[in-house]
Design a protein around this motif. Structure first.
Motif, PDB file in Angstrom:
ATOM      1  N   ASP A   1       0.954  -1.238   0.099  1.00  0.00           N
ATOM      2  CA  ASP A   1       0.009  -0.017  -0.027  1.00  0.00           C
ATOM      3  C   ASP A   1       0.848   1.360  -0.090  1.00  0.00           C
ATOM      4  OD1 ASP A   1      -2.318  -1.688   0.064  1.00  0.00           O
ATOM      5  OD2 ASP A   1      -2.340  -1.553   2.331  1.00  0.00           O
ATOM      6  N   GLY A   2       0.459   2.146  -0.635  1.00  0.00           N
ATOM      7  CA  GLY A   2       1.045   3.454  -0.702  1.00  0.00           C
ATOM      8  C   GLY A   2       0.778   4.474  -1.777  1.00  0.00           C
ATOM      9  N   PRO A   3       1.484   5.555  -1.897  1.00  0.00           N
ATOM     10  CA  PRO A   3       1.120   6.382  -3.022  1.00  0.00           C
ATOM     11  C   PRO A   3       1.186   5.654  -4.524  1.00  0.00           C
ATOM     12  CG  PRO A   3       2.756   7.421  -1.744  1.00  0.00           C
ATOM     13  CD  PRO A   3       2.508   6.011  -1.383  1.00  0.00           C
ATOM     14  N   ALA A   4       0.192   5.854  -5.328  1.00  0.00           N
ATOM     15  CA  ALA A   4       0.299   5.597  -6.623  1.00  0.00           C
ATOM     16  C   ALA A   4       1.470   6.086  -7.374  1.00  0.00           C
ATOM     17  CB  ALA A   4      -0.946   5.830  -7.311  1.00  0.00           C
ATOM     18  N   GLN A   5       2.160   4.945  -8.337  1.00  0.00           N
ATOM     19  CA  GLN A   5       3.457   5.423  -9.206  1.00  0.00           C
ATOM     20  C   GLN A   5       2.773   6.012 -10.371  1.00  0.00           C
ATOM     21  OE1 GLN A   5       6.310   5.518  -7.410  1.00  0.00           O
ATOM     22  NE2 GLN A   5       4.962   4.769  -5.759  1.00  0.00           N
ATOM     23  N   GLY A   6       3.521   6.852 -10.924  1.00  0.00           N
ATOM     24  CA  GLY A   6       3.200   7.437 -12.070  1.00  0.00           C
ATOM     25  C   GLY A   6       4.109   6.578 -13.273  1.00  0.00           C
ATOM     26  N   PHE A   7       3.455   5.816 -14.141  1.00  0.00           N
ATOM     27  CA  PHE A   7       4.141   5.085 -15.186  1.00  0.00           C
ATOM     28  C   PHE A   7       3.734   5.722 -16.341  1.00  0.00           C
ATOM     29  CE2 PHE A   7       4.297   2.413 -11.500  1.00  0.00           C
ATOM     30  CZ  PHE A   7       5.367   1.757 -11.669  1.00  0.00           C
ATOM     31  N   PRO A   8       4.718   5.838 -17.212  1.00  0.00           N
ATOM     32  CA  PRO A   8       4.709   6.689 -18.456  1.00  0.00           C
ATOM     33  C   PRO A   8       4.087   5.569 -19.489  1.00  0.00           C
ATOM     34  CG  PRO A   8       6.860   6.107 -18.199  1.00  0.00           C
ATOM     35  CD  PRO A   8       6.161   5.889 -16.774  1.00  0.00           C
ATOM     36  N   SER A   9       3.225   6.049 -20.538  1.00  0.00           N
ATOM     37  CA  SER A   9       2.974   5.195 -21.617  1.00  0.00           C
ATOM     38  C   SER A   9       3.827   5.116 -22.666  1.00  0.00           C
ATOM     39  CB  SER A   9       1.620   5.898 -22.220  1.00  0.00           C
ATOM     40  OG  SER A   9       1.819   7.199 -23.097  1.00  0.00           O
ATOM     41  N   LEU A  10       3.849   4.262 -23.500  1.00  0.00           N
ATOM     42  CA  LEU A  10       4.821   4.061 -24.685  1.00  0.00           C
ATOM     43  C   LEU A  10       5.115   5.491 -25.312  1.00  0.00           C
ATOM     44  CD1 LEU A  10       4.160   0.332 -25.911  1.00  0.00           C
ATOM     45  CD2 LEU A  10       6.216   1.259 -24.690  1.00  0.00           C
ATOM     46  N   ASP A  11       4.248   6.162 -25.522  1.00  0.00           N
ATOM     47  CA  ASP A  11       4.139   7.073 -26.190  1.00  0.00           C
ATOM     48  C   ASP A  11       4.824   8.326 -25.579  1.00  0.00           C
ATOM     49  OD1 ASP A  11       2.370   6.031 -28.329  1.00  0.00           O
ATOM     50  OD2 ASP A  11       0.629   7.082 -27.695  1.00  0.00           O
ATOM     51  N   ASP A  12       5.243   8.376 -24.309  1.00  0.00           N
ATOM     52  CA  ASP A  12       6.169   9.358 -23.371  1.00  0.00           C
ATOM     53  C   ASP A  12       7.508   8.541 -23.562  1.00  0.00           C
ATOM     54  OD1 ASP A  12       3.623  10.534 -22.960  1.00  0.00           O
ATOM     55  OD2 ASP A  12       3.524   9.355 -21.061  1.00  0.00           O
ATOM     56  N   THR A  13       7.845   7.657 -24.210  1.00  0.00           N
ATOM     57  CA  THR A  13       9.097   7.345 -24.245  1.00  0.00           C
ATOM     58  C   THR A  13       9.924   7.132 -25.879  1.00  0.00           C
ATOM     59  OG1 THR A  13       8.856   4.997 -24.097  1.00  0.00           O
ATOM     60  CG2 THR A  13       9.069   6.047 -22.026  1.00  0.00           C
ATOM     61  N   GLU A  14      11.169   7.310 -25.890  1.00  0.00           N
ATOM     62  CA  GLU A  14      11.432   7.443 -27.383  1.00  0.00           C
ATOM     63  C   GLU A  14      12.405   6.136 -27.468  1.00  0.00           C
ATOM     64  OE1 GLU A  14      14.652   9.739 -30.206  1.00  0.00           O
ATOM     65  OE2 GLU A  14      14.198  10.414 -28.054  1.00  0.00           O
ATOM     66  N   ASP A  15      12.113   5.315 -28.440  1.00  0.00           N
ATOM     67  CA  ASP A  15      12.684   4.260 -29.038  1.00  0.00           C
ATOM     68  C   ASP A  15      14.137   4.832 -29.792  1.00  0.00           C
ATOM     69  OD1 ASP A  15      13.810   1.914 -30.053  1.00  0.00           O
ATOM     70  OD2 ASP A  15      11.969   1.296 -31.015  1.00  0.00           O
ATOM     71  N   THR A  16      15.197   4.604 -28.908  1.00  0.00           N
ATOM     72  CA  THR A  16      16.614   5.147 -29.286  1.00  0.00           C
ATOM     73  C   THR A  16      17.141   4.129 -30.379  1.00  0.00           C
ATOM     74  OG1 THR A  16      17.817   4.199 -27.774  1.00  0.00           O
ATOM     75  CG2 THR A  16      16.864   6.214 -27.301  1.00  0.00           C
ATOM     76  N   LEU A  17      16.629   3.011 -30.986  1.00  0.00           N
ATOM     77  CA  LEU A  17      17.225   2.093 -31.920  1.00  0.00           C
ATOM     78  C   LEU A  17      17.111   2.924 -33.332  1.00  0.00           C
ATOM     79  CD1 LEU A  17      16.293  -1.124 -30.812  1.00  0.00           C
ATOM     80  CD2 LEU A  17      18.047   0.033 -30.166  1.00  0.00           C
TER      81      LEU A  17
ATOM     82  N   ARG B   1      10.673   2.280 -21.525  1.00  0.00           N
ATOM     83  CA  ARG B   1       9.649   2.784 -20.696  1.00  0.00           C
ATOM     84  C   ARG B   1       9.673   2.391 -19.109  1.00  0.00           C
ATOM     85  NH1 ARG B   1       3.879  -0.207 -20.646  1.00  0.00           N
ATOM     86  NH2 ARG B   1       2.792   1.141 -19.298  1.00  0.00           N
ATOM     87  N   LEU B   2      10.285   1.054 -18.882  1.00  0.00           N
ATOM     88  CA  LEU B   2      10.454   0.940 -17.535  1.00  0.00           C
ATOM     89  C   LEU B   2      11.813   1.327 -16.885  1.00  0.00           C
ATOM     90  CD1 LEU B   2       9.937  -3.047 -18.029  1.00  0.00           C
ATOM     91  CD2 LEU B   2       8.431  -1.473 -17.010  1.00  0.00           C
TER      92      LEU B   2
END
Length: 243
Positions: free
Chosen positions: A159-175, A192-193
């Protein structure tokens, strides 16, 4: 360093070396990540541009780049010598240029001059030519999936504060172009992770809750770093069918 500059150099450097992009495009894409870049080489040290360094190494037989994402106690991607390992661990990242019979280690650091110039300075040192023991892309993907499942189960029990996990659109695929589809998929999930791990908020939890979550996130971090390394090496893997 928060900047994923070593990953960018490995990705676009390998794309250039395998003929999928030109040198100018590769350098431009790497510099988009963190600004202008120079490489410090030799003893006494001399400064050269990243583009000139790559050309010189290509003439010497540069064939590929490897990515290292080490932390204290887990020198992922490193095989020595100690001086290079220490610098890479302090930075949390490094790129290794692979040449015939030897390797050159590249450790990035912020390069700020005056009030307006902000870029990257790479310190080039000899690195061991020993190939590190790293998982294949398929193995890394399996490890990452298992770590996600284990971490999710552990975190749901806290239990505790909810975590903010970004969507795939919020991260850049650098390959870069030329990487197999599986590498893009694994790389995007790992990116993303990795961002989610940096955003993890520990406020409002008891010591017991912190211990449970810390262990779950530690194992997830280990799997994420291996997945990112494997994804960035996939373009030069031989005999490994990719889908």
């Amino acid at each position: 360093m928060d900047s994923p500059i070593s990953a960018a150099l490995v990705s676009w450097g390998n794309a250039w070396l395998t003929g999928h992009v030109g040198l100018d495009e590769a350098v431009d894409r790497v510099e988009r990540v963190a600004g202008p870049q120079v490489v410090e080489v030799g003893d006494p040290p001399a400064e050269t541009t990243l583009r000139a360094f790559l050309v010189d190494q290509r003439i010497e037989g540069l064939s590929s780049f490897r990515l290292a994402l080490p932390i204290p106690g887990d020198p992922l991607g490193l095989t020595g010598p100690p001086a290079f390992n220490g610098g890479a661990i302090d930075a949390g990242q490094a790129a290794i240029a692979v040449l015939p019979g030897r390797c050159v280690g590249l450790v990035p650091s912020p390069d700020r001059r005056g009030s307006s110039y902000s870029g990257i300075r790479w310190t080039a040192t000899e690195a061991s030519a020993t190939v590190p023991d790293l998982p294949s892309l398929a193995e890394a993907e399996h490890m990452l999936t298992a770590a996600i499942r284990s971490a999710t189960e552990a975190l749901l029990a806290v239990d505790g504060p909810a975590q903010g996990f970004p969507s795939l659109d919020d991260t850049e695929d650098t390959l870069a172009p030329g990487y197999p589809g599986r590498a893009h998929r694994v790389g995007a999930l790992a990116a993303r992770l990795s961002l989610a791990l940096r955003l993890a908020d520990e406020r409002g939890l008891t010591s017991g809750q912190l211990g449970t979550r810390s262990e779950a996130l530690r194992e997830l971090d280990r799997a994420v770093r291996r997945a990112r390394v494997a994804a960035h090496h996939a373009i030069v893997e031989s005999g490994q069918p990719q889908i």
